[in-house]
Design a protein around this motif. Structure first.
Motif, PDB file in Angstrom:
ATOM      1  N   ARG A  29       0.829  -1.194   0.000  1.00 34.19           N
ATOM      2  CA  ARG A  29       0.000   0.000   0.000  1.00 34.19           C
ATOM      3  C   ARG A  29       0.874   1.258   0.000  1.00 34.19           C
ATOM      4  O   ARG A  29       0.611   2.219  -0.735  1.00 34.19           O
ATOM      5  N   LEU A  30       1.924   1.260   0.800  1.00 38.39           N
ATOM      6  CA  LEU A  30       2.822   2.399   0.856  1.00 38.39           C
ATOM      7  C   LEU A  30       3.535   2.601  -0.467  1.00 38.39           C
ATOM      8  O   LEU A  30       3.746   3.742  -0.907  1.00 38.39           O
ATOM      9  N   ARG A  31       3.892   1.510  -1.128  1.00 40.97           N
ATOM     10  CA  ARG A  31       4.544   1.630  -2.424  1.00 40.97           C
ATOM     11  C   ARG A  31       3.632   2.301  -3.433  1.00 40.97           C
ATOM     12  O   ARG A  31       4.055   3.100  -4.274  1.00 40.97           O
ATOM     13  N   GLY A  32       2.337   1.986  -3.393  1.00 42.89           N
ATOM     14  CA  GLY A  32       1.391   2.645  -4.279  1.00 42.89           C
ATOM     15  C   GLY A  32       1.308   4.142  -4.018  1.00 42.89           C
ATOM     16  O   GLY A  32       1.219   4.947  -4.965  1.00 42.89           O
ATOM     17  N   GLU A  33       1.358   4.547  -2.757  1.00 40.20           N
ATOM     18  CA  GLU A  33       1.332   5.962  -2.430  1.00 40.20           C
ATOM     19  C   GLU A  33       2.586   6.664  -2.934  1.00 40.20           C
ATOM     20  O   GLU A  33       2.523   7.798  -3.442  1.00 40.20           O
ATOM     21  N   VAL A  34       3.735   5.998  -2.781  1.00 39.84           N
ATOM     22  CA  VAL A  34       4.977   6.596  -3.276  1.00 39.84           C
ATOM     23  C   VAL A  34       4.945   6.727  -4.785  1.00 39.84           C
ATOM     24  O   VAL A  34       5.416   7.729  -5.359  1.00 39.84           O
ATOM     25  N   ASP A  35       4.385   5.749  -5.483  1.00 40.00           N
ATOM     26  CA  ASP A  35       4.259   5.843  -6.940  1.00 40.00           C
ATOM     27  C   ASP A  35       3.445   7.068  -7.341  1.00 40.00           C
ATOM     28  O   ASP A  35       3.756   7.744  -8.336  1.00 40.00           O
ATOM     29  N   ALA A  36       2.387   7.364  -6.596  1.00 39.70           N
ATOM     30  CA  ALA A  36       1.563   8.539  -6.911  1.00 39.70           C
ATOM     31  C   ALA A  36       2.369   9.824  -6.750  1.00 39.70           C
ATOM     32  O   ALA A  36       2.295  10.742  -7.590  1.00 39.70           O
ATOM     33  N   VAL A  37       3.154   9.923  -5.672  1.00 41.88           N
ATOM     34  CA  VAL A  37       4.007  11.103  -5.472  1.00 41.88           C
ATOM     35  C   VAL A  37       5.037  11.214  -6.591  1.00 41.88           C
ATOM     36  O   VAL A  37       5.337  12.303  -7.094  1.00 41.88           O
ATOM     37  N   ARG A  38       5.582  10.074  -6.996  1.00 40.98           N
ATOM     38  CA  ARG A  38       6.599  10.089  -8.042  1.00 40.98           C
ATOM     39  C   ARG A  38       6.013  10.572  -9.376  1.00 40.98           C
ATOM     40  O   ARG A  38       6.654  11.318 -10.105  1.00 40.98           O
ATOM     41  N   ARG A  39       4.799  10.191  -9.694  1.00 39.42           N
ATOM     42  CA  ARG A  39       4.168  10.641 -10.940  1.00 39.42           C
ATOM     43  C   ARG A  39       3.985  12.162 -10.939  1.00 39.42           C
ATOM     44  O   ARG A  39       4.160  12.823 -11.951  1.00 39.42           O
ATOM     45  N   ASP A  40       3.625  12.724  -9.785  1.00 42.23           N
ATOM     46  CA  ASP A  40       3.495  14.181  -9.699  1.00 42.23           C
ATOM     47  C   ASP A  40       4.834  14.863  -9.916  1.00 42.23           C
ATOM     48  O   ASP A  40       4.911  15.939 -10.544  1.00 42.23           O
ATOM     49  N   ALA A  41       5.902  14.254  -9.402  1.00 41.20           N
ATOM     50  CA  ALA A  41       7.230  14.840  -9.572  1.00 41.20           C
ATOM     51  C   ALA A  41       7.663  14.804 -11.027  1.00 41.20           C
ATOM     52  O   ALA A  41       8.287  15.735 -11.525  1.00 41.20           O
ATOM     53  N   VAL A  42       7.340  13.735 -11.738  1.00 40.27           N
ATOM     54  CA  VAL A  42       7.699  13.623 -13.152  1.00 40.27           C
ATOM     55  C   VAL A  42       6.991  14.687 -13.972  1.00 40.27           C
ATOM     56  O   VAL A  42       7.509  15.202 -14.965  1.00 40.27           O
ATOM     57  N   ALA A  43       5.796  15.069 -13.573  1.00 42.01           N
ATOM     58  CA  ALA A  43       5.031  16.058 -14.329  1.00 42.01           C
ATOM     59  C   ALA A  43       5.721  17.418 -14.346  1.00 42.01           C
ATOM     60  O   ALA A  43       5.500  18.227 -15.248  1.00 42.01           O
ATOM     61  N   ASN A  44       6.532  17.731 -13.349  1.00 39.91           N
ATOM     62  CA  ASN A  44       7.252  19.007 -13.275  1.00 39.91           C
ATOM     63  C   ASN A  44       8.754  18.749 -13.248  1.00 39.91           C
ATOM     64  O   ASN A  44       9.447  19.148 -12.313  1.00 39.91           O
ATOM     65  N   ASP A  45       9.249  18.092 -14.250  1.00 43.71           N
ATOM     66  CA  ASP A  45      10.643  17.647 -14.248  1.00 43.71           C
ATOM     67  C   ASP A  45      11.632  18.807 -14.385  1.00 43.71           C
ATOM     68  O   ASP A  45      12.812  18.648 -14.122  1.00 43.71           O
ATOM     69  N   ASP A  46      11.142  20.000 -14.794  1.00 43.06           N
ATOM     70  CA  ASP A  46      12.059  21.130 -14.957  1.00 43.06           C
ATOM     71  C   ASP A  46      12.444  21.757 -13.626  1.00 43.06           C
ATOM     72  O   ASP A  46      13.434  22.493 -13.545  1.00 43.06           O
ATOM     73  N   ASP A  47      11.680  21.482 -12.590  1.00 38.54           N
ATOM     74  CA  ASP A  47      11.937  22.059 -11.276  1.00 38.54           C
ATOM     75  C   ASP A  47      13.001  21.214 -10.564  1.00 38.54           C
ATOM     76  O   ASP A  47      12.799  20.014 -10.340  1.00 38.54           O
TER      77      ASP A  47
END
Length: 496
Positions: A29-47
């Motif tokens: 379950r925690l891994r799924g939550e981390v995956d969601a955070v990681r997808r948000d980070a990829v969306a703003n890769d220039d930052d």
């Protein structure tokens, strides 16, 4: 951002006994939550801040996957007798530039005890950034702990870093850094470091280059984690599996050799035993070996029937303790000696005494039971002796009974054992069943259920066409049972 911030709201707690499945579910379950955070980070890769967050999420995924693997091993169980950190390829602890030929125990410095394995998983994760334009270097506090380097000594530059890397792994680090700085490739690799206290640790390094507006590498960041314990656990599992596979191969080889030796020694009796003269009717002999269900190894049971030079017949069955090549080789030795002495005319009682002495002085001491019968076809008499062995069963006119046993102790049990003889008159049509005790053994010494079942086959055995059909009837009655010991049965039918 320090790696610990990622899980600041999730303090590590020691697992309760019996809660491994719950921990596995929480990890997933925690891994799924981390995956969601990681997808948000990829969306703003220039930052740049988002790149750091993505790197930490990647690291967290690695950690959670490793934790899931550990919990899976805990649920399945590591084979007994294998301790993590042991084995031929366990990591050495050494001074700088250690001698690869002399590797002390993993996790220790020379002359020091292994430190207690304490601290959370995240205490073994650190981060670093090397600015190529300003030569500034920043290390997290955790990275100083991983390298065993005092914070006042300051972080190490990329040129200084190889000095703490295990000699054989310096080329690995050099390749990772070169690919990142020149070709802009992400960093993902492992190498061993030699800490300032002399202990060797395995470090996994991930990172990426940071490019300037012209597309040139301006800096390099990396996240490093100490994976020494994980690699030790993986080696322990791998070594235990390899050891188990080697044991299985040895067992298969031993079984094959034992089977080949047994097949070479035991005669495939499937027909009549004829005598040198033409007077008496022949004996019809058949036999069968039944392996134990509880072990995959062949035992030391034997059977034999042999026409002797004077016209008599030798009939014998026996059982040696043990299984495998040792038991079958000892059985072959005894059977060869028994045949030679029988051909020389030695009577059954004396023959048992010689076998007892032979087994007593054998290089591989063992105990054994045996029965030796000498049949005179002219007088139609059976003279036999036994050494702690079940008596033959005589079937006549559809009913059977056990013959009275003469005295005789187990072979190899005592020096100078005495073995008596007894004589039984046989008639045409009589049928003898000789067997080892593995066939009829019950739950206790006084349990004769197996013998009574065998005697109950009397009508069926009497109606059988030949000895081979009698053996098949016995095997049908006893063959499918999960016996703890192997057994053999031999049926002898007196011709009419």
């Amino acid at each position: 951002m320090p790696p610990s911030h990622l899980f600041a709201d999730r303090p590590a707690q020691p697992p309760e006994p019996g809660a491994v499945d719950a921990l596995i579910s929480q990890t997933r379950r925690l891994r799924g939550e981390v995956d969601a955070v990681r997808r948000d980070a990829v969306a703003n890769d220039d930052d740049p801040q988002q790149r750091w967050q993505r790197a930490l999420c990647d690291l967290a995924v690695h950690q959670l996957d490793d934790l899931g693997a550990h919990l899976g091993q805990l649920r399945v169980g590591v084979p007994e007798g294998v301790a993590p950190g042991t084995g031929a390829d366990a990591e050495p602890e050494a001074d700088i530039a250690p001698d690869p030929a002399a590797e002390p125990d993993p996790g220790t410095a020379y002359g020091e005890a292994a430190p207690a394995r304490t601290g959370s998983l995240l205490s073994r994760v650190g981060s670093a950034e090397w600015n190529l334009l300003t030569d500034e270097v920043s290390w997290s506090e955790e990275l100083f702990q991983i390298f065993g380097r005092p914070a006042e000594s300051g972080p190490m530059s990329l040129d200084e870093l190889p000095s703490m890397v295990f000699a054989e792994d310096q080329s690995v680090l050099q390749g990772l850094v070169t690919d990142c700085l020149i070709d802009g490739k992400p960093i993902d690799g492992e190498f061993r470091i030699v800490r300032t206290d002399g202990r060797v640790r395995t470090v996994h390094m991930t990172g990426e280059p940071v490019l300037d507006s012209d597309g040139c590498t301006a800096s390099m960041w990396a996240v490093l984690r100490d994976v020494s314990e994980l690699r030790r656990s993986q080696r322990a599992v791998r070594e235990s599996r390899d050891s188990l596979e080697r044991s299985r191969q040895i067992e298969r080889t031993e079984r094959r050799v034992a089977v080949e030796l047994q097949e070479a020694v035991l005669p495939p009796w499937r027909g009549s035993l004829r005598f040198a003269h033409d007077g008496p009717a022949p004996l019809d002999v058949a036999a069968h070996y039944l392996p134990a269900a509880s072990t995959g190894l062949i035992g030391g049971d034997w059977y034999d029937a042999l026409a002797l030079p004077g016209g008599d017949a030798l009939l014998t069955v026996g059982d040696l303790t043990g299984h495998g090549v040792a038991a079958t080789s000892s059985m072959a030795m005894l059977l060869g000696a028994l045949r030679g002495m029988a051909v020389a005319g030695i009577r059954p009682g004396d023959l048992m005494g010689h076998l007892n002495q032979l087994l007593e002085t054998s290089v591989q001491p063992a105990l054994g039971s045996a029965m030796c019968c000498r049949y005179d076809p002219v007088a139609q008499t059976l003279t036999w002796a036994q050494a702690g062995h079940p008596a033959p069963l005589l079937f006549r006119d559809g009913t059977g009974h056990a013959l009275r046993r003469p005295e005789g102790v187990l072979l190899g049990a005592t020096t100078g054992g005495r073995y008596g003889e007894t004589e039984t008159q046989l008639f045409p049509g009589d049928l003898l069943v000789l067997h080892t005790d593995g066939l009829t053994r019950g739950s206790g010494a006084q349990d004769d259920t197996g013998t009574r079942r065998l005697l109950a086959l009397g009508p069926r055995l009497t109606e059988a066409r030949d000895a081979l059909e009698c053996v098949r009837a016995v095997v049908e009655e006893f063959g499918e049972e999960p016996r703890e010991d192997d057994a053999c049965v031999m049926v002898v039918q007196v011709g009419r």
